[in-house]
Write a protein that holds these residues in place. Structure first.
Motif, PDB file in Angstrom:
ATOM      1  N   VAL A  13      34.814 -15.159  -6.496  1.00 45.04           N
ATOM      2  CA  VAL A  13      34.501 -15.837  -7.754  1.00 45.04           C
ATOM      3  C   VAL A  13      35.662 -16.765  -8.109  1.00 45.04           C
ATOM      4  CG1 VAL A  13      34.067 -15.543 -10.225  1.00 45.04           C
ATOM      5  CG2 VAL A  13      33.090 -13.917  -8.586  1.00 45.04           C
ATOM      6  N   ILE A  14      35.338 -18.055  -8.320  1.00 48.60           N
ATOM      7  CA  ILE A  14      36.395 -18.991  -8.704  1.00 48.60           C
ATOM      8  C   ILE A  14      36.217 -19.511 -10.129  1.00 48.60           C
ATOM      9  CG2 ILE A  14      37.084 -19.610  -6.369  1.00 48.60           C
ATOM     10  CD1 ILE A  14      35.433 -22.147  -6.596  1.00 48.60           C
ATOM     11  N   SER A  15      35.039 -19.272 -10.714  1.00 45.11           N
ATOM     12  CA  SER A  15      34.893 -19.574 -12.144  1.00 45.11           C
ATOM     13  C   SER A  15      33.677 -18.862 -12.715  1.00 45.11           C
ATOM     14  CB  SER A  15      34.792 -21.078 -12.410  1.00 45.11           C
ATOM     15  OG  SER A  15      33.566 -21.591 -11.961  1.00 45.11           O
ATOM     16  N   VAL A  16      33.784 -18.529 -13.999  1.00 45.38           N
ATOM     17  CA  VAL A  16      32.673 -17.944 -14.757  1.00 45.38           C
ATOM     18  C   VAL A  16      32.643 -18.672 -16.090  1.00 45.38           C
ATOM     19  CG1 VAL A  16      31.724 -15.866 -15.828  1.00 45.38           C
ATOM     20  CG2 VAL A  16      33.009 -15.667 -13.680  1.00 45.38           C
ATOM     21  N   ALA A  17      31.553 -19.406 -16.326  1.00 47.99           N
ATOM     22  CA  ALA A  17      31.423 -20.166 -17.577  1.00 47.99           C
ATOM     23  C   ALA A  17      30.225 -19.628 -18.345  1.00 47.99           C
ATOM     24  CB  ALA A  17      31.250 -21.648 -17.278  1.00 47.99           C
ATOM     25  N   LYS A  18      30.506 -18.924 -19.438  1.00 50.93           N
ATOM     26  CA  LYS A  18      29.429 -18.359 -20.247  1.00 50.93           C
ATOM     27  C   LYS A  18      28.894 -19.391 -21.224  1.00 50.93           C
ATOM     28  CE  LYS A  18      30.633 -13.479 -20.264  1.00 50.93           C
ATOM     29  NZ  LYS A  18      30.969 -12.350 -21.144  1.00 50.93           N
ATOM     30  N   GLY A  19      27.572 -19.393 -21.373  1.00 50.38           N
ATOM     31  CA  GLY A  19      26.904 -20.210 -22.378  1.00 50.38           C
ATOM     32  C   GLY A  19      26.333 -19.303 -23.442  1.00 50.38           C
ATOM     33  N   GLU A  42      24.753 -10.913 -19.941  1.00 51.55           N
ATOM     34  CA  GLU A  42      24.686  -9.452 -19.828  1.00 51.55           C
ATOM     35  C   GLU A  42      25.005  -8.998 -18.407  1.00 51.55           C
ATOM     36  OE1 GLU A  42      21.552  -5.782 -20.666  1.00 51.55           O
ATOM     37  OE2 GLU A  42      20.920  -7.839 -21.039  1.00 51.55           O
ATOM     38  N   ALA A  43      24.488  -9.711 -17.400  1.00 52.00           N
ATOM     39  CA  ALA A  43      24.768  -9.359 -16.008  1.00 52.00           C
ATOM     40  C   ALA A  43      26.248  -9.525 -15.682  1.00 52.00           C
ATOM     41  CB  ALA A  43      23.916 -10.202 -15.066  1.00 52.00           C
ATOM     42  N   VAL A  44      26.864 -10.571 -16.226  1.00 52.88           N
ATOM     43  CA  VAL A  44      28.303 -10.777 -16.015  1.00 52.88           C
ATOM     44  C   VAL A  44      29.078  -9.572 -16.538  1.00 52.88           C
ATOM     45  CG1 VAL A  44      30.315 -12.149 -16.698  1.00 52.88           C
ATOM     46  CG2 VAL A  44      28.202 -13.293 -16.020  1.00 52.88           C
ATOM     47  N   GLU A  45      28.703  -9.117 -17.731  1.00 50.57           N
ATOM     48  CA  GLU A  45      29.376  -7.959 -18.336  1.00 50.57           C
ATOM     49  C   GLU A  45      29.121  -6.682 -17.539  1.00 50.57           C
ATOM     50  OE1 GLU A  45      31.604  -8.176 -20.726  1.00 50.57           O
ATOM     51  OE2 GLU A  45      31.237 -10.335 -20.792  1.00 50.57           O
ATOM     52  N   GLU A  46      27.863  -6.446 -17.163  1.00 51.13           N
ATOM     53  CA  GLU A  46      27.521  -5.232 -16.416  1.00 51.13           C
ATOM     54  C   GLU A  46      28.240  -5.166 -15.077  1.00 51.13           C
ATOM     55  OE1 GLU A  46      23.273  -4.979 -16.085  1.00 51.13           O
ATOM     56  OE2 GLU A  46      23.003  -4.586 -18.220  1.00 51.13           O
ATOM     57  N   LEU A  47      28.389  -6.323 -14.412  1.00 51.28           N
ATOM     58  CA  LEU A  47      29.077  -6.368 -13.121  1.00 51.28           C
ATOM     59  C   LEU A  47      30.594  -6.425 -13.286  1.00 51.28           C
ATOM     60  CD1 LEU A  47      26.739  -8.890 -11.276  1.00 51.28           C
ATOM     61  CD2 LEU A  47      26.984  -6.450 -10.766  1.00 51.28           C
ATOM     62  N   GLY A  48      31.043  -6.729 -14.505  1.00 52.83           N
ATOM     63  CA  GLY A  48      32.481  -6.870 -14.731  1.00 52.83           C
ATOM     64  C   GLY A  48      33.060  -8.040 -13.953  1.00 52.83           C
ATOM     65  N   LEU A  49      32.288  -9.135 -13.847  1.00 49.62           N
ATOM     66  CA  LEU A  49      32.721 -10.285 -13.047  1.00 49.62           C
ATOM     67  C   LEU A  49      33.932 -10.979 -13.658  1.00 49.62           C
ATOM     68  CD1 LEU A  49      29.426 -12.076 -11.961  1.00 49.62           C
ATOM     69  CD2 LEU A  49      30.925 -10.633 -10.590  1.00 49.62           C
ATOM     70  N   ALA A  50      34.880 -11.320 -12.792  1.00 55.39           N
ATOM     71  CA  ALA A  50      36.061 -12.052 -13.220  1.00 55.39           C
ATOM     72  C   ALA A  50      36.519 -12.937 -12.062  1.00 55.39           C
ATOM     73  CB  ALA A  50      37.175 -11.088 -13.610  1.00 55.39           C
ATOM     74  N   VAL A  51      37.227 -13.994 -12.402  1.00 57.01           N
ATOM     75  CA  VAL A  51      37.785 -14.879 -11.388  1.00 57.01           C
ATOM     76  C   VAL A  51      38.652 -14.056 -10.440  1.00 57.01           C
ATOM     77  CG1 VAL A  51      39.367 -16.821 -11.016  1.00 57.01           C
ATOM     78  CG2 VAL A  51      37.683 -16.907 -12.868  1.00 57.01           C
ATOM     79  N   GLY A  52      38.472 -14.285  -9.146  1.00 56.61           N
ATOM     80  CA  GLY A  52      39.234 -13.571  -8.125  1.00 56.61           C
ATOM     81  C   GLY A  52      38.481 -12.411  -7.505  1.00 56.61           C
ATOM     82  N   ASP A  53      37.375 -11.977  -8.136  1.00 55.48           N
ATOM     83  CA  ASP A  53      36.596 -10.863  -7.586  1.00 55.48           C
ATOM     84  C   ASP A  53      35.950 -11.244  -6.261  1.00 55.48           C
ATOM     85  OD1 ASP A  53      37.147  -9.271  -9.757  1.00 55.48           O
ATOM     86  OD2 ASP A  53      35.144  -9.445 -10.657  1.00 55.48           O
ATOM     87  N   GLN A  54      35.929 -10.303  -5.333  1.00 53.26           N
ATOM     88  CA  GLN A  54      35.192 -10.456  -4.087  1.00 53.26           C
ATOM     89  C   GLN A  54      33.752 -10.039  -4.378  1.00 53.26           C
ATOM     90  OE1 GLN A  54      36.385 -11.779  -1.153  1.00 53.26           O
ATOM     91  NE2 GLN A  54      38.239 -12.158  -2.356  1.00 53.26           N
ATOM     92  N   VAL A  55      32.806 -10.917  -4.051  1.00 54.81           N
ATOM     93  CA  VAL A  55      31.399 -10.672  -4.344  1.00 54.81           C
ATOM     94  C   VAL A  55      30.546 -11.093  -3.149  1.00 54.81           C
ATOM     95  CG1 VAL A  55      31.681 -10.999  -6.833  1.00 54.81           C
ATOM     96  CG2 VAL A  55      31.090 -12.956  -5.394  1.00 54.81           C
ATOM     97  N   SER A  56      29.267 -10.844  -3.253  1.00 53.11           N
ATOM     98  CA  SER A  56      28.308 -11.328  -2.265  1.00 53.11           C
ATOM     99  C   SER A  56      27.293 -12.193  -2.988  1.00 53.11           C
ATOM    100  CB  SER A  56      27.582 -10.172  -1.579  1.00 53.11           C
ATOM    101  OG  SER A  56      28.478  -9.419  -0.798  1.00 53.11           O
ATOM    102  N   ALA A  57      27.080 -13.399  -2.478  1.00 50.90           N
ATOM    103  CA  ALA A  57      26.024 -14.277  -2.987  1.00 50.90           C
ATOM    104  C   ALA A  57      24.785 -13.950  -2.159  1.00 50.90           C
ATOM    105  CB  ALA A  57      26.412 -15.737  -2.819  1.00 50.90           C
ATOM    106  N   VAL A  58      23.750 -13.476  -2.821  1.00 55.36           N
ATOM    107  CA  VAL A  58      22.523 -13.073  -2.138  1.00 55.36           C
ATOM    108  C   VAL A  58      21.473 -14.139  -2.411  1.00 55.36           C
ATOM    109  CG1 VAL A  58      20.776 -11.287  -1.889  1.00 55.36           C
ATOM    110  CG2 VAL A  58      23.132 -10.651  -2.468  1.00 55.36           C
ATOM    111  N   ILE A  59      20.993 -14.770  -1.343  1.00 55.41           N
ATOM    112  CA  ILE A  59      20.034 -15.861  -1.481  1.00 55.41           C
ATOM    113  C   ILE A  59      18.706 -15.417  -0.897  1.00 55.41           C
ATOM    114  CG2 ILE A  59      19.508 -18.240  -0.854  1.00 55.41           C
ATOM    115  CD1 ILE A  59      22.615 -18.619  -0.645  1.00 55.41           C
ATOM    116  N   LYS A  60      17.694 -15.378  -1.747  1.00 60.04           N
ATOM    117  CA  LYS A  60      16.352 -14.979  -1.336  1.00 60.04           C
ATOM    118  C   LYS A  60      15.429 -16.115  -1.758  1.00 60.04           C
ATOM    119  CE  LYS A  60      13.166 -11.710  -0.312  1.00 60.04           C
ATOM    120  NZ  LYS A  60      13.030 -11.080   0.949  1.00 60.04           N
ATOM    121  N   SER A  61      14.830 -16.783  -0.776  1.00 59.74           N
ATOM    122  CA  SER A  61      13.979 -17.914  -1.081  1.00 59.74           C
ATOM    123  C   SER A  61      12.898 -18.038  -0.027  1.00 59.74           C
ATOM    124  CB  SER A  61      14.812 -19.197  -1.107  1.00 59.74           C
ATOM    125  OG  SER A  61      13.982 -20.307  -1.298  1.00 59.74           O
TER     126      SER A  61
END
Length: 68
Positions: A13-19, A42-61
């Motif tokens: 994660v390199i940025s999180v911009a809440k609206g 709400e998902a950002v809060e539940e996941l505790g996302l912050a800049v620097g976190d290692q995450v997985s981007a899951v793409i389903k299309s």
């Protein structure tokens, strides 16, 4: 975490911009290669996302379109 999606891309994660209700999360997959995700605040809060976190981007299309 097990998922049926085939496109699971590890990144940082390199940025999180809440609206008002939606957050835009920018994930760096490799130097110069990023993806963006729009998720609920709400998902950002539940996941505790912050800049620097290692995450997985899951793409389903069902479709990937290319334009030129």
């Amino acid at each position: 975490m097990k998922l049926s999606a085939r496109n699971v891309l590890p990144g940082k994660v390199i940025s999180v911009a809440k609206g008002a209700t939606t957050a835009h999360v920018k994930v760096e997959l490799a130097p110069g290669l990023t993806v963006f995700s729009a998720i609920t605040n709400e998902a950002v809060e539940e996941l505790g996302l912050a800049v620097g976190d290692q995450v997985s981007a899951v793409i389903k299309s069902s479709d990937v379109m290319i334009g030129k």
